[in-house]
Write a protein that holds these residues in place. Structure first.
Motif: not given
Length: 175
Positions: A24-25, A124-125, A146-148, A155-156
């Protein structure tokens, strides 16, 4: 210093990644905060920057170009999946109130927010991608990023994400 200087740092970070790395950048821009005429080089001025509105328009135009460059560089990286962009707040330029909460105006809360996906990101999603497309016109506040982000990263989190607060969920509630 101007935001375009971050492009070389991004290139360096991308060059150091192995194709098997998950990364993650985060690129934090100065963006379009006042003083607007300090946010872009003179060579990027298109509008009359002797006015506040002109200087702000130049800052927005320059910021858009920097974000475009970030995307152009990032999408070339092996394993690139997604780019998320949002501003922390809007500006009340016309009134001169910038983003002073004591002088609140709705313009201070309208922000750009967008996501760009590679084919690999969509693959992937697929459920998240479909929900994001379905929710594209729904109201969204950046405190819900954050949720997105957690969803797109797969991640969990240590606590449950509320689907009604997740733009990447079919159960998102824009209210």
């Amino acid at each position: 210093h101007y935001d375009e200087e971050l492009i070389s740092a991004l290139d360096q970070a991308l060059a150091e990644l192995d194709v098997t790395d998950d990364a993650l950048i985060v690129v934090h821009l100065l963006g379009c905060h006042a003083a607007y005429d300090d946010r872009y080089p003179e060579s990027a001025a298109v509008f009359d920057d002797s006015t506040v509105t002109g200087a702000y328009e130049n800052a927005v135009r320059y910021n858009d170009d920097v974000v475009r460059q970030i995307y152009q560089h990032a999408k070339k990286a092996a394993g690139f999946r997604d780019l998320m962009y949002f501003s922390d707040h809007g500006e009340a330029v016309a009134s001169g109130n910038s983003h002073d909460p004591a002088l609140y105006e709705p313009d201070m809360t309208y922000i750009p927010f967008f996501l760009l996906f590679s084919d690999a990101g969509r693959a992937a999603r697929p459920e998240a991608y479909a929900a994001l497309r379905a929710n594209a016109s729904q109201p969204f506040t950046n405190d819900l990023a954050y949720e997105v982000l957690i969803t797109l990263l797969g991640l969990t989190p240590p606590h449950a994400i509320e689907p009604r607060n997740n733009l990447a969920s079919p159960d998102y509630d824009g209210d």
